[in-house]
Enzyme design. Structure first.
Site, PDB file in Angstrom:
ATOM      1  CG  ASP A 182      -1.556   0.239  -3.733  1.00  0.00           C
ATOM      2  OD1 ASP A 182      -0.656   1.630  -3.515  1.00  0.00           O
ATOM      3  OD2 ASP A 182      -2.763   0.851  -2.887  1.00  0.00           O
ATOM      4  CG  HIS A 183      -1.993   3.636  -5.254  1.00  0.00           C
ATOM      5  ND1 HIS A 183      -1.834   5.131  -3.851  1.00  0.00           N
ATOM      6  CD2 HIS A 183      -2.813   2.650  -4.873  1.00  0.00           C
ATOM      7  CE1 HIS A 183      -2.516   4.154  -3.362  1.00  0.00           C
ATOM      8  NE2 HIS A 183      -2.926   3.761  -3.126  1.00  0.00           N
TER       9      HIS A 183
ATOM     10  CD  GLU B  60      -2.675   1.219   0.314  1.00  0.00           C
ATOM     11  OE1 GLU B  60      -3.146   0.034  -0.568  1.00  0.00           O
ATOM     12  OE2 GLU B  60      -2.483   2.286  -0.175  1.00  0.00           O
TER      13      GLU B  60
ATOM     14  CG  HIS C 215      -4.782   3.532   2.938  1.00  0.00           C
ATOM     15  ND1 HIS C 215      -5.398   4.749   3.122  1.00  0.00           N
ATOM     16  CD2 HIS C 215      -5.500   2.990   1.075  1.00  0.00           C
ATOM     17  CE1 HIS C 215      -6.802   5.060   1.680  1.00  0.00           C
ATOM     18  NE2 HIS C 215      -6.115   4.535   1.743  1.00  0.00           N
TER      19      HIS C 215
ATOM     20  CB  THR D 277      -6.043  -0.146  -3.971  1.00  0.00           C
ATOM     21  OG1 THR D 277      -5.409   0.465  -3.305  1.00  0.00           O
ATOM     22  CG2 THR D 277      -4.674  -1.686  -4.037  1.00  0.00           C
TER      23      THR D 277
HETATM   24  C1  GP9 Z   1      -8.899  -1.533   0.347  1.00  0.00           C
HETATM   25  C2  GP9 Z   1      -7.623  -0.036   0.185  1.00  0.00           C
HETATM   26  C3  GP9 Z   1      -7.268   0.628  -0.272  1.00  0.00           C
HETATM   27  O1  GP9 Z   1      -9.316  -1.750   0.620  1.00  0.00           O
HETATM   28  O2  GP9 Z   1      -7.388  -1.032  -0.940  1.00  0.00           O
HETATM   29  O3  GP9 Z   1      -7.750   1.444  -1.418  1.00  0.00           O
HETATM   30  P1  GP9 Z   1      -6.937   3.062  -1.631  1.00  0.00           P
HETATM   31  O4  GP9 Z   1      -7.293   3.418  -1.702  1.00  0.00           O
HETATM   32  O5  GP9 Z   1      -5.356   2.658  -1.930  1.00  0.00           O
HETATM   33  O6  GP9 Z   1      -7.186   2.745  -2.879  1.00  0.00           O
HETATM   34 MN    MN Z   2      -3.659   1.376  -1.895  1.00  0.00          MN
END
Ligand code: GP9
Ligand code: MN
Length: 620
Positions: free
Chosen positions: A471-472, A255, A412, A297
């Site tokens: 992921d980002h 994340e 996150h 994500t």
């Molecule tokens: C939620 C997690 C976060 O299940 O994958 O999502 P995001 O806000 O990073 O897209």
């Molecule tokens: Mn994410």
């Protein structure tokens, strides 16, 4: 003045007003008692209370198209429609813990699932949901209300009122959830913020937009796209082709991690000691970019599973979950793999439950597969270390070989952590977000390290290959000043911003002697062809926009979702061309050799999604 008019409107149409009031209040109670929708603060509770009102006014307002006693009958029928929508959702919710969507309603497979259990999910108590129907009926039969003919502007007034209430509702919802409609997070979040009926209208709008584009697509389009993707295909490295055959594949979606934390320190302490050491033992990609947009994500998941781009706005996980895909899990399943995702969040978040089915996953270990308590949660939910620990048991029960993706959560936004989990100091920049970010990254690094140890202890390590990627981004341009402080730069230019979109990417193969840090410029779109080649799965004919990261023939190049692109020598962003080595702006023509390819990649990929082109058969 306007308020007076509203009062007059409601007074003139008393029966209508009562029906609206009953539907409104009833919906709120059903949210609370039937759906048990949780709220975390007063604002959320207030939103829950007001959000049924605009659609109640809109729905019952249609009675004004009828006259005399037909108007009263219309009121009762319209209110009944409201109740049926609520009740349909409630029955569905009791089984799926989710709200209805238009595609679900028309999906026969889901309907079949429901038929058998529908009656079990109903109870006599549910009649209370239709209480207002009976109340309205009694009022009508006893005919207690005076019959006043509506004013000729009442229709306009009632719909303006509905719109006004909706706009106020939406404005408050935007405070609670910025970009609510464009990011289209989660159905529960939409219902919580704009109300159930409005959510259905919104969903219907999104679905029909997607449908029209689909209608105009034809099978010749897919031939054109495939000619394009095949012409870009790159042969694999023959030494690496098939080396991971029949091994388990463990993907870890990390994340919000960006590459700038790798080999970086806070007060002399490494932010990612484990990930730093893993570089020496893996193929590590230093110039690997995330290619996500608003779908965050979910976009990264989409890109990796399909080697197609996500959408420029909105989340493809929501807008095109009804498409036909030939995703990585589906391909691997055909090769004898058991495929799953482990992620301790609601399954409907990002519409994952529907999209994962479309991708052909065997199983989604969602929040219900985990024991989540107050003690083991922080920020968005289950702490990463507990998540990995609890996942081991699931992993052990899976048939081998398996392909399993883990999605971490602790790192996150807003990057919260308990003191006991804080392993390094916070930064001291002017951004609290960035200051805390390094500590949650450090925690995630620790959680992954422990996970590796546990896998070794359980004998699951040796026979697996690992793909770890960010992921980002986690720190947006909003924090540029703090970022420049931390990176000891004068400022963050648009060129730097693009470079900051790099995320770590590892291919770790236990027992494999060779390891290298590779400079090739690449992105998430390239992961799928890489995995396929490592497994020895031929994919020249597949529609995909990435090329094998380990292929010696690949172009060193990536295009980001906003059209920016990067090559070995140049960075193009916001209509400007920069020299990659120095960040110096150069003539735009220097970037031209790749600009056509960047445009075509995005164009053809969008064409596949909007036209749902993978539904057309291509003879191999
Ligand atoms: C939620 C997690 C976060 O299940 O994958 O999502 P995001 O806000 O990073 O897209
Ligand atoms: Mn994410």
């Amino acid at each position: 003045m306007a308020f007076e008019k509203i009062k007059e409107l409601l007074a003139r149409n008393k029966f209508m007003s009562i029906a609206i009031f009953l539907l409104w209040i009833k919906t709120y109670f059903i949210y609370k008692i039937g759906f048990k929708i949780p709220t975390e603060n007063v604002l959320q509770e207030f939103l829950l209370l007001i959000n049924p009102l605009s659609s109640a006014v809109l729905l019952i307002g249609f009675c004004l198209f009828f006259k005399g006693k037909f108007k009263s009958i219309a009121i009762i029928l319209l209110s009944l429609i409201g109740s049926v929508i609520l009740y349909g959702n409630l029955v569905y919710y009791r089984f799926f813990a989710d709200f209805l969507t238009w595609p679900v309603l028309f999906q026969t497979s889901n309907a079949k699932d429901l038929q058998g259990s529908a009656f079990e999910l109903m109870s006599l108590f549910d009649l209370i949901i239709f209480a207002d129907f009976f109340i309205l009926l009694i009022i009508l039969v006893k005919n207690k209300l005076p019959q006043i003919e509506p004013h000729r502007f009442d229709k306009v007034r009632v719909f303006s009122l509905a719109l006004l209430i909706f706009l106020v509702n939406l404005a408050i919802a935007q405070i609670e959830r910025p970009q609510l409609l464009t990011r289209a997070f989660d159905r529960e979040m939409l219902v919580k913020n704009i109300g159930m009926v409005n959510y259905h209208i919104y969903d219907g709008f999104i679905q029909s937009k997607a449908k029209t584009q689909r209608v105009f697509a034809s099978s010749s389009d897919i031939v054109e796209v495939r000619n394009y993707t095949m012409s870009n295909f790159k042969k694999p490295d023959s030494d690496l082709y098939g080396i991971a055959q029949d091994k388990n594949i463990i993907l870890i979606s990390m994340e919000s991690i960006q590459s700038f934390v790798i080999n970086n320190q806070v007060d002399g302490e490494e932010i990612t000691p484990f990930l730093n050491s893993l570089i020496n033992d893996s193929y590590y990609f230093e110039n690997f970019y995330h290619q996500t947009s608003q779908g965050k994500t979910s976009d990264s998941e989409f890109i990796i599973a399909n080697s197609l781009f996500g959408k420029n706005s909105g989340a493809v996980f929501f807008t095109h979950s009804g498409n036909e895909y030939e995703a990585l899990p589906e391909i691997l399943k055909k090769e004898g793999y058991y495929t799953s995702v482990m992620h301790a969040n609601n399954k409907s978040f990002w519409n994952r439950d529907l999209m994962y089915e479309a991708f052909g996953y065997d199983y989604f270990f969602d929040i219900d597969s985990y024991e989540v308590t107050e003690e083991n949660s922080v920020g968005w939910g289950l702490k990463d270390a507990d998540f990995f620990e609890q996942s081991i048991a699931h992993l052990k029960l899976q048939p081998e070989p398996f392909y399993t993706k883990f999605i971490t959560l602790t790192n996150h936004f807003p990057f919260e952590l308990y003191e006991e989990d804080q392993l390094i100091n916070e930064l001291e920049t002017n951004s609290r977000t960035l200051n805390q970010y390094v500590t949650t990254v450090r925690y995630m690094d620790h959680a992954i390290e422990v996970f590796f140890e546990r896998l070794k202890a359980e004998g699951l390590y040796e026979n697996s290959i690992f793909v770890l990627y960010g992921d980002h981004y986690g720190i947006s341009d909003y924090h540029n000043r703090a970022m420049s402080q931390f990176l000891e730069k004068d400022e963050i230019t648009p060129f730097d911003s693009v470079q900051l979109q790099r995320v770590p990417m590892y291919i770790h193969i236990p027992g494999h002697r060779n390891h290298e840090t590779l400079q090739t410029v690449a992105g998430q779109i390239d992961v799928r062809p890489t995995i396929l080649h490592l497994l020895g799965i031929e994919n020249r004919n597949k529609i995909q926009f990435g090329t094998d990261l380990l292929s010696p023939y690949r172009n060193s190049y990536v295009v980001l979702r906003d059209g920016s692109f990067v090559t070995d020598t140049h960075v193009f962003t916001k209509d400007k061309c920069y020299l990659k080595s120095t960040g110096e702006e150069v003539d735009i023509t220097d970037c031209e050799p790749f600009s056509q390819k960047a445009k075509l990649d995005l164009y053809y990929s969008d064409k596949v999604i909007y036209g749902d082109l993978l539904r057309f058969d291509l003879e191999e």
